[in-house]
Design a protein around this motif. Sequence first.
Motif, PDB file in Angstrom:
ATOM      1  N   PRO A  30       0.810  -1.221   0.000  1.00 56.23           N
ATOM      2  CA  PRO A  30       0.000   0.000   0.000  1.00 56.23           C
ATOM      3  C   PRO A  30       0.843   1.271   0.000  1.00 56.23           C
ATOM      4  CG  PRO A  30      -0.604  -1.410   1.845  1.00 56.23           C
ATOM      5  CD  PRO A  30       0.505  -2.087   1.130  1.00 56.23           C
ATOM      6  N   VAL A  31       1.975   1.216   0.730  1.00 54.24           N
ATOM      7  CA  VAL A  31       2.828   2.420   0.769  1.00 54.24           C
ATOM      8  C   VAL A  31       3.349   2.731  -0.629  1.00 54.24           C
ATOM      9  CG1 VAL A  31       5.047   3.289   1.588  1.00 54.24           C
ATOM     10  CG2 VAL A  31       3.456   2.243   3.193  1.00 54.24           C
ATOM     11  N   VAL A  32       3.750   1.692  -1.337  1.00 50.11           N
ATOM     12  CA  VAL A  32       4.263   1.906  -2.704  1.00 50.11           C
ATOM     13  C   VAL A  32       3.186   2.527  -3.584  1.00 50.11           C
ATOM     14  CG1 VAL A  32       5.074   0.746  -4.786  1.00 50.11           C
ATOM     15  CG2 VAL A  32       6.007   0.097  -2.565  1.00 50.11           C
ATOM     16  N   ILE A  33       2.001   1.930  -3.541  1.00 49.46           N
ATOM     17  CA  ILE A  33       0.925   2.434  -4.404  1.00 49.46           C
ATOM     18  C   ILE A  33       0.501   3.837  -3.972  1.00 49.46           C
ATOM     19  CG2 ILE A  33      -1.418   1.998  -5.204  1.00 49.46           C
ATOM     20  CD1 ILE A  33       0.737   0.122  -6.299  1.00 49.46           C
ATOM     21  N   ILE A  34       0.421   4.029  -2.650  1.00 50.33           N
ATOM     22  CA  ILE A  34       0.046   5.363  -2.162  1.00 50.33           C
ATOM     23  C   ILE A  34       1.079   6.392  -2.607  1.00 50.33           C
ATOM     24  CG2 ILE A  34      -0.112   6.755  -0.064  1.00 50.33           C
ATOM     25  CD1 ILE A  34      -1.382   4.232   1.254  1.00 50.33           C
ATOM     26  N   ALA A  35       2.353   6.007  -2.503  1.00 43.58           N
ATOM     27  CA  ALA A  35       3.404   6.951  -2.897  1.00 43.58           C
ATOM     28  C   ALA A  35       3.302   7.277  -4.377  1.00 43.58           C
ATOM     29  CB  ALA A  35       4.774   6.348  -2.581  1.00 43.58           C
ATOM     30  N   ARG A 478      10.597 -16.079  -5.539  1.00 45.51           N
ATOM     31  CA  ARG A 478      11.054 -17.460  -5.465  1.00 45.51           C
ATOM     32  C   ARG A 478       9.896 -18.444  -5.318  1.00 45.51           C
ATOM     33  NH1 ARG A 478      16.524 -17.772  -4.128  1.00 45.51           N
ATOM     34  NH2 ARG A 478      17.490 -15.736  -3.974  1.00 45.51           N
ATOM     35  N   THR A 479       8.786 -17.929  -4.811  1.00 43.65           N
ATOM     36  CA  THR A 479       7.657 -18.828  -4.590  1.00 43.65           C
ATOM     37  C   THR A 479       6.405 -18.244  -5.222  1.00 43.65           C
ATOM     38  OG1 THR A 479       6.968 -17.772  -2.541  1.00 43.65           O
ATOM     39  CG2 THR A 479       8.635 -19.511  -2.374  1.00 43.65           C
ATOM     40  N   ARG A 480       5.409 -19.110  -5.326  1.00 40.16           N
ATOM     41  CA  ARG A 480       4.129 -18.678  -5.881  1.00 40.16           C
ATOM     42  C   ARG A 480       3.531 -17.553  -5.036  1.00 40.16           C
ATOM     43  NH1 ARG A 480      -1.411 -19.958  -7.024  1.00 40.16           N
ATOM     44  NH2 ARG A 480      -1.553 -20.924  -9.067  1.00 40.16           N
ATOM     45  N   ASP A 481       3.668 -17.699  -3.739  1.00 40.76           N
ATOM     46  CA  ASP A 481       3.101 -16.687  -2.855  1.00 40.76           C
ATOM     47  C   ASP A 481       3.780 -15.332  -3.026  1.00 40.76           C
ATOM     48  OD1 ASP A 481       1.347 -18.521  -1.881  1.00 40.76           O
ATOM     49  OD2 ASP A 481       2.533 -18.999  -0.096  1.00 40.76           O
ATOM     50  N   SER A 482       5.037 -15.363  -3.431  1.00 38.18           N
ATOM     51  CA  SER A 482       5.756 -14.095  -3.598  1.00 38.18           C
ATOM     52  C   SER A 482       5.349 -13.374  -4.868  1.00 38.18           C
ATOM     53  CB  SER A 482       7.256 -14.347  -3.643  1.00 38.18           C
ATOM     54  OG  SER A 482       7.634 -15.111  -2.545  1.00 38.18           O
ATOM     55  N   VAL A 483       4.861 -14.129  -5.822  1.00 34.15           N
ATOM     56  CA  VAL A 483       4.525 -13.501  -7.100  1.00 34.15           C
ATOM     57  C   VAL A 483       3.389 -12.513  -6.941  1.00 34.15           C
ATOM     58  CG1 VAL A 483       3.591 -13.942  -9.396  1.00 34.15           C
ATOM     59  CG2 VAL A 483       5.367 -15.406  -8.483  1.00 34.15           C
ATOM     60  N   LEU A 484       2.423 -12.870  -6.107  1.00 32.58           N
ATOM     61  CA  LEU A 484       1.253 -12.000  -5.956  1.00 32.58           C
ATOM     62  C   LEU A 484       1.656 -10.597  -5.495  1.00 32.58           C
ATOM     63  CD1 LEU A 484      -1.762 -11.440  -5.917  1.00 32.58           C
ATOM     64  CD2 LEU A 484      -1.829 -12.403  -3.612  1.00 32.58           C
ATOM     65  N   PRO A 485       2.359 -10.475  -4.362  1.00 32.02           N
ATOM     66  CA  PRO A 485       2.712  -9.104  -3.959  1.00 32.02           C
ATOM     67  C   PRO A 485       3.709  -8.444  -4.895  1.00 32.02           C
ATOM     68  CG  PRO A 485       3.710 -10.704  -2.492  1.00 32.02           C
ATOM     69  CD  PRO A 485       2.761 -11.463  -3.360  1.00 32.02           C
ATOM     70  N   ILE A 486       4.737  -9.181  -5.258  1.00 33.98           N
ATOM     71  CA  ILE A 486       5.757  -8.552  -6.099  1.00 33.98           C
ATOM     72  C   ILE A 486       5.185  -8.240  -7.476  1.00 33.98           C
ATOM     73  CG2 ILE A 486       7.985  -8.905  -7.222  1.00 33.98           C
ATOM     74  CD1 ILE A 486       8.802 -10.595  -4.834  1.00 33.98           C
ATOM     75  N   GLY A 487       4.504  -9.213  -8.046  1.00 35.45           N
ATOM     76  CA  GLY A 487       3.959  -9.023  -9.393  1.00 35.45           C
ATOM     77  C   GLY A 487       2.886  -7.971  -9.444  1.00 35.45           C
ATOM     78  N   SER A 488       1.980  -7.995  -8.486  1.00 36.40           N
ATOM     79  CA  SER A 488       0.879  -7.038  -8.539  1.00 36.40           C
ATOM     80  C   SER A 488       1.378  -5.624  -8.267  1.00 36.40           C
ATOM     81  CB  SER A 488      -0.213  -7.424  -7.537  1.00 36.40           C
ATOM     82  OG  SER A 488       0.324  -7.500  -6.242  1.00 36.40           O
ATOM     83  N   VAL A 489       2.289  -5.504  -7.314  1.00 35.13           N
ATOM     84  CA  VAL A 489       2.835  -4.165  -7.045  1.00 35.13           C
ATOM     85  C   VAL A 489       3.635  -3.675  -8.244  1.00 35.13           C
ATOM     86  CG1 VAL A 489       4.481  -2.885  -5.641  1.00 35.13           C
ATOM     87  CG2 VAL A 489       2.812  -4.373  -4.548  1.00 35.13           C
ATOM     88  N   ALA A 490       4.402  -4.568  -8.827  1.00 36.43           N
ATOM     89  CA  ALA A 490       5.178  -4.173 -10.017  1.00 36.43           C
ATOM     90  C   ALA A 490       4.248  -3.767 -11.150  1.00 36.43           C
ATOM     91  CB  ALA A 490       6.085  -5.315 -10.451  1.00 36.43           C
ATOM     92  N   ALA A 491       3.198  -4.564 -11.365  1.00 36.25           N
ATOM     93  CA  ALA A 491       2.279  -4.255 -12.463  1.00 36.25           C
ATOM     94  C   ALA A 491       1.555  -2.937 -12.212  1.00 36.25           C
ATOM     95  CB  ALA A 491       1.261  -5.385 -12.610  1.00 36.25           C
ATOM     96  N   MET A 492       1.104  -2.754 -10.991  1.00 33.79           N
ATOM     97  CA  MET A 492       0.375  -1.511 -10.702  1.00 33.79           C
ATOM     98  C   MET A 492       1.300  -0.304 -10.740  1.00 33.79           C
ATOM     99  SD  MET A 492      -2.608  -2.454  -7.982  1.00 33.79           S
ATOM    100  CE  MET A 492      -1.660  -3.362  -6.794  1.00 33.79           C
ATOM    101  N   THR A 493       2.513  -0.495 -10.249  1.00 38.39           N
ATOM    102  CA  THR A 493       3.460   0.626 -10.281  1.00 38.39           C
ATOM    103  C   THR A 493       3.820   0.984 -11.719  1.00 38.39           C
ATOM    104  OG1 THR A 493       4.370  -0.076  -8.171  1.00 38.39           O
ATOM    105  CG2 THR A 493       5.716   1.414  -9.492  1.00 38.39           C
ATOM    106  N   MET A 494       4.087  -0.033 -12.511  1.00 41.48           N
ATOM    107  CA  MET A 494       4.405   0.241 -13.921  1.00 41.48           C
ATOM    108  C   MET A 494       3.230   0.906 -14.622  1.00 41.48           C
ATOM    109  SD  MET A 494       6.472  -3.158 -15.096  1.00 41.48           S
ATOM    110  CE  MET A 494       6.635  -2.652 -16.782  1.00 41.48           C
ATOM    111  N   SER A 495       2.031   0.479 -14.275  1.00 42.83           N
ATOM    112  CA  SER A 495       0.855   1.065 -14.904  1.00 42.83           C
ATOM    113  C   SER A 495       0.686   2.515 -14.481  1.00 42.83           C
ATOM    114  CB  SER A 495      -0.399   0.268 -14.523  1.00 42.83           C
ATOM    115  OG  SER A 495      -0.290  -1.056 -14.960  1.00 42.83           O
ATOM    116  N   ALA A 496       0.797   2.727 -13.168  1.00 43.76           N
ATOM    117  CA  ALA A 496       0.572   4.082 -12.660  1.00 43.76           C
ATOM    118  C   ALA A 496       1.651   5.036 -13.155  1.00 43.76           C
ATOM    119  CB  ALA A 496       0.534   4.061 -11.132  1.00 43.76           C
ATOM    120  N   VAL A 497       2.892   4.629 -12.967  1.00 44.58           N
ATOM    121  CA  VAL A 497       3.996   5.510 -13.366  1.00 44.58           C
ATOM    122  C   VAL A 497       4.038   5.673 -14.882  1.00 44.58           C
ATOM    123  CG1 VAL A 497       6.503   5.783 -13.328  1.00 44.58           C
ATOM    124  CG2 VAL A 497       5.321   4.939 -11.312  1.00 44.58           C
ATOM    125  N   GLY A 498       3.650   4.628 -15.574  1.00 46.55           N
ATOM    126  CA  GLY A 498       3.710   4.668 -17.031  1.00 46.55           C
ATOM    127  C   GLY A 498       2.575   5.404 -17.695  1.00 46.55           C
TER     128      GLY A 498
END
Lengths: 567, 325
Positions: A30-35, A478-498
């Motif tokens: 949330p901090v990343v997206i809020i920022a 490294r794990t499936r569980d990690s993809v959700l936070p890392i992937g979703s934050v990355a996707a949303m950040t790339m979308s927002a910033v882009g």
Amino acid sequence: MLRTVYLVLRNEFRLLLQDRTALFMLFLAPVVIIAVAGFSLGNMFGVQSSARTFSIPLVDHDHGAIAKAISDGLSREETLRLVTVADDRAARAIVTRNDESPLAIVIPAGVTSAFESGRSAHILIYVDPVKRVEAEGIELRLNALSRGVAARARELAQARLNQTDADVRARVDRLVEQIDALQAQAADYQRRMRRGRATLQETLDARIREEIQRIGARTEAAVQRATAARAATVQEQLSRKQSAMTAVVAYLRQLQVSRRAFEQWLAALKSAAGSHANEIPPPPNWPNPPRAEQLTELSRPIDLAPGRLDLTAPAELANFAIAIPDIPMPPAPRVSLDPRSLLPARPPALPGDLDWRERPLTPGYAEVNSFDQYVPGFGITFLLLDVLWGVSVGLIDERDWGTLQRLRVSGAPVPGLMIGKLAARVLIGFVQLVVLFSLGRLLFGIELGRNPLMLLLPTAAIAFAAASFGLVIAGIARTRDSVLPIGSVAAMTMSAVGGCWWPLNFEPGWMRSVAAGMPTTWTMRAYNDLMIRGLDPTHALWPSAITLALGVAFLGAGVIGAARVYQ
Amino acid sequence: MAAGAPIVEVSRLRKSYGSRLVLDEVNLDVRVGEIVGLLGPNGAGKTTTLSILATLLTADAGEVRIAGYDSRRDAQAIRRRLGFVPQSIALYPSLTAFQNVELFARMHGLGARAARSAAEEALARVGLSNRARDVVSVLSGGMRRRVNLACGIVHRPEILVLDEPTVGVDPQSRERILDTLRELADAGAAIIYSTHYMEEIERLCDRALLIDHGRLIASGTVAELVALAGSRHRMELTFQGKAPARLYDGIAGVSALEPAPSAERMVLLLGDLAQVSRVLERALSAGNRVLEFSLHSPNLSDAFMALTGRALRDNDADSASERGL
């Protein structure tokens, strides 16, 4: 009971503290997206997260006071930097390409003269519809500046009018004075003229009478001399006629006697000659006739024409002149003030209205449909989420399931496996966007640009880049569980910033610099160019090429990172 | 290759993960039609060995030749002849059993029609023809294991490598899997079978290899390996109250293991199973109440214990009872 609650509560927190994914999603994500949102949208709420200067192309076709006033006024704005360009095309090109240029100002020829002559004067503005919000902020300032310039011009014009009015009044006063003087001079002149005219009349009358008398006497004498000379001439001619006539008369009388004698002789002769009459000799000669000149004179007509009168005017009469007495002439009345000088050099007029009018960068693309931003923007977001998830989770799942290992043992080449997986996701993402664009067209009437097929190029590019980035995420998470936070934050950040969620220009400069390294930025640029700006389809080539290049870079990093997953 | 000819030859195999040596000078060979069991505790190096054989890992040193091909240079040739059944259920859960098997058949180079036929045959072999159209996620654990095996054998490999293929399966599935493997071996396949269930080795394998800490500590037939543990049976008795002293006095070939585990328990070593009844009779006639007794014959685990001083598994007995063996 309470103990149970306590123990369960404590255990829940213990579990949470052990779950890095949950902690990431709880706080860091949330901090990343809020920022990102805060930095990006701060400008909308009037927060200047960083000093931002807009570069405004200015085309001055007028070269007049208005252009100078506008230029000076905008130059005083700290956040605006004017860039003078030669023509409209160059200005539009800057607006299209430069993120810091939401609009261009064009001051047409004749604006100053139109404004000063009281007509409405219009400044033209080319607004980039993608940077509408920033443009409106500048338009507000331009609006205020236009009002200020117009108000100041009216003040100056009113002052000039007042001054002109005072000048005219003073001149009119002087003119009135001069007219009064002129009228007085004219009355005096009239009086003098009347007196002069009377004097002149008297003088002329006397002179005329005197001259008539003198000329009459001279004429009478000349007539008498001419008559006498003529009478003498006639008498002489009559005497010569008379003598000639006497001679003729005598001849004629003698001739008559001879004739009778002859006739008697002839008769006697003839009687005597009887048969010899033919033998009779010729008769005797007749007497001589009068002389020729006498006879000519007899036939000449008598000149009874009157004698020529010597009517030659005497020398005095030839030099006859009536001297007009000198009448004292008053000076001609003159008005020293030129009435034309009462008029101002130019007709006095209050300035007209000064406003601005928007022109679209591309004809036919003046109106912006918000879905032109959101359909591609959120389409890319979900493409990223889906493709990132598909590639990274798919890869990790296959690793965890063991199917990846089994595929390798099957003899399938690893590059073939990776290319197959990526190609599938690229195709899925591509089809996803095509469907979304089609629905956007049907449901929301989005604009597909001059050549809708050209949209396929950036679509393919972003699908490829997203799949490649999915490979990167697979290497990081490294794990499936990690993809959700890392992937979703990355996707949303790339979308927002882009610039997928809001126009890129909302963002501060540093964030836009970061955005330059994201494929979403270039894809949205291509979409915006084609759909909102309505530019030539070739404008999608370069952004698509950059997106592809970033995708290749992601692919390289992803292959290195994902190699671990494959092992 | 002719039956009995070595098709897998491994010599002086070494493999390290960082500074940790996981395989140290391992030598083994497998012949055509032979089932070789690889037995060892967790972490012994079984999976690493099988991964090298399956060409998934490269050895640091040593030589691996399979069907005459060197695993370093001719990995692709080996893969075409190799079937691999990993320890995990390497299947796509959302695909049907048939789709999974057919996919791997295609990946091994079979044509579409041949792959379909081979998939049906493989599923029939593991007894799942009637569940071929079910998605894997709805199958039981044992059925998934069988599908897992079907994927490894669908292309009729010459060499089959199995890494603990029966973990967590029901007895019915285990029987089916073991029967299938025997059929394949009888048909000429060379099978390398990794497990830490010695019972499966004892039942299935022609030869067994005992491995511990990356080293091959013994190899041979099951009987040869069990003989390494000695021939005495182990009888353990638990009494109500203190175990009686001198219970086995006078019974030839019976001795006690010292020290006793506890005052109530006694461990006896018997030379013959006939001595069991005699020991029990004596205990009961003396008025002792026997709460529990167990009899344990020598097996591979004992051999492993004898060779390494450590148990093959932490709780062999518990696991065995859980598996119904």
